[in-house]
Enzyme design. Structure first.
Site, short mmCIF file in Angstrom:
data_model
loop_
_atom_site.label_atom_id
_atom_site.label_comp_id
_atom_site.label_asym_id
_atom_site.label_seq_id
_atom_site.Cartn_x
_atom_site.Cartn_y
_atom_site.Cartn_z
CG HIS A 132 18.51 5.73 -49.50
ND1 HIS A 132 18.93 6.91 -50.08
CD2 HIS A 132 19.09 5.70 -48.28
CE1 HIS A 132 19.71 7.55 -49.24
NE2 HIS A 132 19.82 6.85 -48.14
CD GLU A 155 20.84 1.59 -41.40
OE1 GLU A 155 21.41 2.37 -42.17
OE2 GLU A 155 19.97 1.96 -40.58
CE LYS A 166 25.10 3.26 -50.64
NZ LYS A 166 26.07 2.46 -49.91
CG ASP A 211 16.90 8.31 -42.36
OD1 ASP A 211 17.40 9.32 -42.88
OD2 ASP A 211 17.57 7.45 -41.77
CE LYS A 270 18.70 4.24 -38.23
NZ LYS A 270 20.00 4.00 -38.86
CG ASP A 291 22.99 33.05 -37.38
OD1 ASP A 291 22.16 32.73 -38.26
OD2 ASP A 291 22.87 32.77 -36.17
P1 NDP Z 1 24.70 19.07 -38.17
O1 NDP Z 1 23.65 19.47 -37.20
O2 NDP Z 1 25.82 18.21 -37.71
O3 NDP Z 1 25.36 20.37 -38.79
C1 NDP Z 1 24.61 21.53 -39.10
C2 NDP Z 1 25.53 22.59 -39.66
O4 NDP Z 1 24.73 23.73 -39.97
C3 NDP Z 1 26.62 23.06 -38.71
O5 NDP Z 1 27.77 23.34 -39.45
C4 NDP Z 1 26.02 24.33 -38.14
O6 NDP Z 1 27.01 25.27 -37.77
C5 NDP Z 1 25.31 24.88 -39.35
N1 NDP Z 1 24.25 25.79 -38.95
C6 NDP Z 1 23.02 25.49 -38.50
N2 NDP Z 1 22.32 26.61 -38.27
C7 NDP Z 1 23.12 27.64 -38.63
C8 NDP Z 1 22.96 29.05 -38.64
N3 NDP Z 1 21.84 29.67 -38.26
N4 NDP Z 1 23.99 29.79 -39.08
C9 NDP Z 1 25.16 29.21 -39.46
N5 NDP Z 1 25.36 27.88 -39.44
C10 NDP Z 1 24.35 27.12 -39.05
O7 NDP Z 1 23.93 18.41 -39.41
P2 NDP Z 1 24.46 17.26 -40.40
O8 NDP Z 1 25.80 17.63 -40.89
O9 NDP Z 1 24.28 15.94 -39.75
O10 NDP Z 1 23.38 17.29 -41.56
C11 NDP Z 1 23.34 18.34 -42.53
C12 NDP Z 1 22.31 17.98 -43.59
O11 NDP Z 1 22.70 16.77 -44.22
C13 NDP Z 1 20.92 17.72 -43.04
O12 NDP Z 1 19.97 18.19 -43.98
C14 NDP Z 1 20.85 16.22 -42.91
O13 NDP Z 1 19.52 15.76 -42.99
C15 NDP Z 1 21.65 15.83 -44.12
N6 NDP Z 1 22.25 14.49 -44.02
C16 NDP Z 1 23.12 14.20 -43.03
C17 NDP Z 1 23.70 12.94 -42.96
C18 NDP Z 1 24.71 12.60 -41.90
O14 NDP Z 1 25.21 11.46 -41.92
N7 NDP Z 1 25.06 13.50 -40.99
C19 NDP Z 1 23.36 11.87 -43.96
C20 NDP Z 1 22.48 12.32 -45.00
C21 NDP Z 1 21.94 13.59 -45.02
P3 NDP Z 1 27.52 25.42 -36.22
O15 NDP Z 1 27.82 24.02 -35.77
O16 NDP Z 1 28.73 26.23 -36.37
O17 NDP Z 1 26.40 26.03 -35.46
#
Ligand code: NDP
Length: 458
Positions: free
Chosen positions: A230, A206, A172, A225, A316, A85
């Protein structure tokens, strides 16, 4: 002195959506091209061992880019996993051990924005930030004051040259081409100003909705967003002055300067919309006021761009998925010989996706006796070739410490400063039917000849 090459990549959020969809494929592509041979440490809360983490990476690659056994064998040897964590000091102690001899890692924060500060503080307390670099995912704050607070948090542990705010749009190929096209062709740069340009339209449409990410979208909305980052970055690329020195930081400087000239928007400069059905999406409030569509009118306070409107539209559930920029030139002032009206205006159309096209709309004489013409497009298509995915490109740049394609602190704050007035005011939200070009009210922002709707891909 900044370090040359980062000697490990640590990515927080290793079990998340972004890692699965974008980061694993980018890292494997870097390995395949021989651009990455350093440890790659994933870190997340999920109680996985290394083999389970490798299986997750393999699964992600198979789904996103197809499985390449040879490349994966190499990539897989570099992988490490730390479970924990981010709110616990023990997690960072484990990370420190796993880093071993690595002295200048790159930390990629693919985590929810609420976790940025927690992770940075955890790294700092564990003594892991010296000579390190950090990549921060958008959104960089929710408004100007939260962006400033985030920058203060980052600067408490990292110097600005070690902070890489990733806006994958800048990575890009066609967005880079906007700059190259302008500065490599003085022919166009000479008319790139308010004397010759009537207006600019940018549409990012989109066809799809929020694709199961309703909870995330509720926190953002279209303006936060994609417009703050962008779209405004694109305006900066279209309007920035040519750097006076051939230097990568000069590009960042010119981009930031352009953003600083954007006149803060007024509520009458924006029309927000929400597609019918959005409130029934999982994770979305039944009375949500979040916009899935925004049309904006943007002006720049600079001599070069006086009175040229930049009409931006994002949304969207629109009829097509396409991103296009249309530069519309002024019409000739009088008819030519046998014509009764002045000829139509010339334009340049940059199609940034899904396919890459640069088209020049110009007039030619129609064959025949009369001296009348018609407008035709001269089209240059860019074959896709072996284009580098923006994430691969940007990760490689960050590892080398090349920040040209990343957003600088002042640029991010300037973008928020322009949008803050409309984010702080409750502007009306109009419903629109999916598969249409958004609410009718958006037409009121643009002149009588209306919005340019990009065509779909055949
Ligand atoms: P997710 O919610 O899918 O993933 C979050 C991640 O953070 C998981 O691996 C989770 O681990 C980990 N996490 C959260 N809290 C904790 C904690 N307290 N301790 C340890 N691990 C933690 O988010 P996304 O991957 O979608 O997005 C991540 C970032 O990227 C964000 O800032 C988002 O805005 C940005 N982003 C995302 C895009 C996308 O397409 N997904 C596009 C552009 C930007 P676990 O699951 O093990 O709890």
């Amino acid at each position: 002195m900044p370090v040359e090459q980062s000697d490990a990549i640590v990515f927080f959020g290793a079990s998340g959506d972004l890692a699965y969809k974008k980061i694993f494929p980018a890292l494997q592509a870097m390995v395949r091209r021989g651009r990455l041979d350093r440890p790659v440490i994933g870190i997340a809360r999920r109680d996985w061992n290394l083999e389970q983490f490798r299986a997750r990476v393999r699964d992600g690659l198979a789904h996103q880019v197809g499985f390449d056994a040879q490349a994966f064998a190499k990539f897989s040897r570099l992988l490490r996993y730390v479970c924990g964590d981010y709110r616990e000091a023990a997690t960072f102690e484990r990370l420190r051990k796993e880093l071993g001899a690595a002295a200048s890692p790159l930390y990629y924060l693919a985590v929810p924005p609420s976790m940025f500060a927690t992770v940075v503080e955890g790294l700092t307390k564990a003594g892991c930030v010296k000579d390190a670099r950090v990549v921060i995912e958008k959104p960089f704050g929710r408004d100007l004051s939260s962006a400033q607070a985030l920058n203060r948090t980052l600067h408490a542990s990292f110097p600005e040259h070690a902070i890489f705010r990733i806006d994958h749009y800048l990575g890009k190929e066609p967005v880079q081409n906007l700059l190259y096209f302008r500065f490599a062709n003085p022919l166009f740069e000479g008319v790139w100003n308010s004397r010759h340009i009537e207006r600019v339209q940018i549409t990012m449409a989109e066809r799809f909705g929020v694709a199961g990410r309703g909870r995330f979208y509720e926190e953002a909305g279209a303006i936060r967003d994609v417009v703050q980052n962008h779209m405004l970055m694109m305006i900066a690329c279209l309007t920035m002055s040519e750097p006076t020195v051939n230097d990568r930081e000069a590009i960042r400087e010119a981009r930031a300067s352009a953003l600083k000239t954007i006149r803060p928007l007024k509520p009458s400069d924006v029309v927000r919309g929400q597609f019918r059905g959005y409130r029934q999406e999982h994770g979305v409030a039944l009375d949500s006021q979040v916009e899935t569509f925004a049309a904006l009118r943007v002006y720049l306070d600079s001599d070069r761009w006086t009175d040229v409107p930049f009409h931006v539209r994002v949304g969207k559930c629109l009829p097509v998925t396409a991103t296009e920029v249309l530069i519309e030139f002024k019409r000739p002032s009088c008819p030519i010989l046998d014509e009764h009206e002045p000829p139509l205006a010339d334009y340049i159309r940059f199609r940034l996706g899904p396919e890459v096209v640069i088209a020049l709309g110009a007039k030619f004489k129609r064959p025949g006796e009369a001296m009348v013409g018609e407008r035709t497009e001269l089209v240059a298509r860019h074959g896709s070739g072996d284009d580098m995915d923006p994430y691969e490109r940007l990760l490689g740049d960050a590892m080398r410490g090349d920040a040209m394609l990343f957003a600088r602190e002042d640029a991010v704050e300037a973008a928020w400063r322009a949008l803050d007035p409309i984010l702080r005011t409750a502007t009306p939200l109009y419903e629109y039917e999916p598969n249409t070009w958004g609410p009718r009210e958006a037409d009121g922002l643009i002149g009588s000849d209306g919005w340019h709707n990009p065509e779909g891909t055949l």
